[in-house]
Design a protein around this motif. Structure first.
Motif, PDB file in Angstrom:
ATOM      1  N   GLU A  51      -2.474  17.145   1.628  1.00 29.16           N
ATOM      2  CA  GLU A  51      -2.174  16.907   3.044  1.00 29.16           C
ATOM      3  C   GLU A  51      -0.835  17.527   3.437  1.00 29.16           C
ATOM      4  N   TYR A  52       0.129  17.519   2.514  1.00 26.29           N
ATOM      5  CA  TYR A  52       1.459  18.079   2.754  1.00 26.29           C
ATOM      6  C   TYR A  52       1.704  19.215   1.770  1.00 26.29           C
ATOM      7  N   THR A  53       2.215  20.341   2.265  1.00 21.08           N
ATOM      8  CA  THR A  53       2.509  21.470   1.392  1.00 21.08           C
ATOM      9  C   THR A  53       3.929  21.345   0.857  1.00 21.08           C
ATOM     10  N   ALA A  54       4.203  22.029  -0.240  1.00 26.12           N
ATOM     11  CA  ALA A  54       5.547  22.020  -0.827  1.00 26.12           C
ATOM     12  C   ALA A  54       6.545  22.514   0.216  1.00 26.12           C
ATOM     13  N   GLY A  55       7.655  21.789   0.356  1.00 29.12           N
ATOM     14  CA  GLY A  55       8.679  22.156   1.311  1.00 29.12           C
ATOM     15  C   GLY A  55       8.607  21.378   2.616  1.00 29.12           C
ATOM     16  N   THR A  56       7.477  20.698   2.868  1.00 29.39           N
ATOM     17  CA  THR A  56       7.348  19.890   4.082  1.00 29.39           C
ATOM     18  C   THR A  56       8.326  18.721   4.032  1.00 29.39           C
ATOM     19  N   LEU A  57       9.010  18.460   5.141  1.00 30.11           N
ATOM     20  CA  LEU A  57       9.901  17.304   5.224  1.00 30.11           C
ATOM     21  C   LEU A  57       9.111  16.128   5.772  1.00 30.11           C
ATOM     22  N   ILE A  58       9.210  14.976   5.092  1.00 37.02           N
ATOM     23  CA  ILE A  58       8.535  13.770   5.556  1.00 37.02           C
ATOM     24  C   ILE A  58       9.553  12.645   5.693  1.00 37.02           C
ATOM     25  N   VAL A  59       9.269  11.710   6.596  1.00 32.27           N
ATOM     26  CA  VAL A  59      10.145  10.568   6.841  1.00 32.27           C
ATOM     27  C   VAL A  59       9.502   9.347   6.198  1.00 32.27           C
ATOM     28  N   VAL A  60      10.301   8.627   5.384  1.00 28.40           N
ATOM     29  CA  VAL A  60       9.823   7.429   4.686  1.00 28.40           C
ATOM     30  C   VAL A  60      10.888   6.348   4.751  1.00 28.40           C
ATOM     31  N   PRO A  61      10.494   5.077   4.585  1.00 28.07           N
ATOM     32  CA  PRO A  61      11.505   4.030   4.454  1.00 28.07           C
ATOM     33  C   PRO A  61      12.339   4.281   3.193  1.00 28.07           C
ATOM     34  N   THR A  62      13.618   4.067   3.285  1.00 28.49           N
ATOM     35  CA  THR A  62      14.530   4.340   2.166  1.00 28.49           C
ATOM     36  C   THR A  62      14.123   3.610   0.889  1.00 28.49           C
ATOM     37  N   HIS A  63      13.696   2.373   1.014  1.00 28.70           N
ATOM     38  CA  HIS A  63      13.429   1.552  -0.169  1.00 28.70           C
ATOM     39  C   HIS A  63      12.162   1.937  -0.937  1.00 28.70           C
ATOM     40  N   VAL A  64      11.343   2.851  -0.412  1.00 31.43           N
ATOM     41  CA  VAL A  64      10.092   3.201  -1.098  1.00 31.43           C
ATOM     42  C   VAL A  64      10.192   4.478  -1.925  1.00 31.43           C
ATOM     43  N   VAL A  65      11.355   5.079  -2.001  1.00 34.64           N
ATOM     44  CA  VAL A  65      11.537   6.269  -2.839  1.00 34.64           C
ATOM     45  C   VAL A  65      11.813   5.787  -4.257  1.00 34.64           C
ATOM     46  N   HIS A  66      10.853   6.042  -5.151  1.00 34.14           N
ATOM     47  CA  HIS A  66      10.959   5.593  -6.537  1.00 34.14           C
ATOM     48  C   HIS A  66      11.546   6.705  -7.402  1.00 34.14           C
ATOM     49  N   GLU A  67      12.599   6.378  -8.143  1.00 37.20           N
ATOM     50  CA  GLU A  67      13.207   7.348  -9.057  1.00 37.20           C
ATOM     51  C   GLU A  67      12.689   7.082 -10.462  1.00 37.20           C
ATOM     52  N   ILE A  68      12.185   8.127 -11.105  1.00 39.50           N
ATOM     53  CA  ILE A  68      11.696   8.033 -12.485  1.00 39.50           C
ATOM     54  C   ILE A  68      12.575   8.930 -13.334  1.00 39.50           C
ATOM     55  N   LYS A  69      13.168   8.357 -14.374  1.00 31.96           N
ATOM     56  CA  LYS A  69      14.015   9.151 -15.271  1.00 31.96           C
ATOM     57  C   LYS A  69      13.274   9.372 -16.579  1.00 31.96           C
ATOM     58  N   ASN A  81       0.928   5.896   1.530  1.00 34.02           N
ATOM     59  CA  ASN A  81       0.799   4.929   2.629  1.00 34.02           C
ATOM     60  C   ASN A  81       2.115   4.704   3.372  1.00 34.02           C
ATOM     61  N   PHE A  82       3.247   5.053   2.768  1.00 31.44           N
ATOM     62  CA  PHE A  82       4.543   4.807   3.389  1.00 31.44           C
ATOM     63  C   PHE A  82       5.080   5.993   4.192  1.00 31.44           C
ATOM     64  N   VAL A  83       4.374   7.118   4.200  1.00 28.92           N
ATOM     65  CA  VAL A  83       4.835   8.274   4.979  1.00 28.92           C
ATOM     66  C   VAL A  83       4.705   7.926   6.454  1.00 28.92           C
ATOM     67  N   MET A  84       5.832   7.987   7.160  1.00 29.06           N
ATOM     68  CA  MET A  84       5.866   7.627   8.587  1.00 29.06           C
ATOM     69  C   MET A  84       5.615   8.833   9.488  1.00 29.06           C
ATOM     70  N   ALA A  85       6.106  10.017   9.064  1.00 28.86           N
ATOM     71  CA  ALA A  85       5.995  11.207   9.898  1.00 28.86           C
ATOM     72  C   ALA A  85       6.285  12.441   9.070  1.00 28.86           C
ATOM     73  N   ALA A  86       5.791  13.581   9.546  1.00 26.61           N
ATOM     74  CA  ALA A  86       6.137  14.882   8.981  1.00 26.61           C
ATOM     75  C   ALA A  86       7.008  15.591  10.015  1.00 26.61           C
ATOM     76  N   VAL A  87       8.053  16.253   9.550  1.00 21.99           N
ATOM     77  CA  VAL A  87       8.970  16.958  10.441  1.00 21.99           C
ATOM     78  C   VAL A  87       8.447  18.379  10.648  1.00 21.99           C
ATOM     79  N   THR A  88       8.340  18.788  11.903  1.00 22.47           N
ATOM     80  CA  THR A  88       7.886  20.142  12.207  1.00 22.47           C
ATOM     81  C   THR A  88       8.904  20.817  13.130  1.00 22.47           C
ATOM     82  N   GLN A  89       8.886  22.134  13.135  1.00 26.12           N
ATOM     83  CA  GLN A  89       9.768  22.921  13.995  1.00 26.12           C
ATOM     84  C   GLN A  89       9.083  23.141  15.330  1.00 26.12           C
ATOM     85  N   ASP A  90       9.839  23.036  16.421  1.00 23.93           N
ATOM     86  CA  ASP A  90       9.298  23.351  17.743  1.00 23.93           C
ATOM     87  C   ASP A  90       9.090  24.855  17.857  1.00 23.93           C
ATOM     88  N   GLY A  91       8.056  25.236  18.527  1.00 20.71           N
ATOM     89  CA  GLY A  91       7.887  26.662  18.775  1.00 20.71           C
ATOM     90  C   GLY A  91       6.608  27.144  18.398  1.00 20.71           C
TER      91      GLY A  91
END
Length: 91
Positions: A51-69, A81-91
């Motif tokens: 649904e999203y290509t590499a490089g796409t910017l998406i907006v998510v709640p801060t607390h749902v970003v899971h870090e795996i080391k 399910n937590f993706v709120m929006a995709a950022v696109t360029q006008d034009g």
């Protein structure tokens, strides 16, 4: 090393949060955590459902970003399910 997300997980790059520094010294409790922005923008690395290509910017709640080391590397995953929006360029 590469982390391959499965099912409803999207691999993202989560830039480090910027911290403002001030000249004033204030003593705070050890367990004090500064207020975080409730949302953040992250960059898609891989989406197994395409649904999203590499490089796409998406907006998510801060607390749902899971870090795996793994060893000395950090990876970040967000559940689809937590993706709120995709950022696109006008034009």
């Amino acid at each position: 090393m590469r982390l391959e997300p499965k099912r409803n997980w999207i691999s993202v790059v989560a830039p480090a949060e910027k911290q403002e520094e001030s000249e004033v010294v204030v003593l705070l409790p050890e367990d004090y955590k500064p207020t975080q922005n409730p949302h953040r923008t992250v960059e898609v690395v891989e989406d197994p459902q395409g649904e999203y290509t590499a490089g796409t910017l998406i907006v998510v709640p801060t607390h749902v970003v899971h870090e795996i080391k793994i060893k000395n590397e950090s990876f970040h995953l967000v559940e689809r399910n937590f993706v709120m929006a995709a950022v696109t360029q006008d034009g």
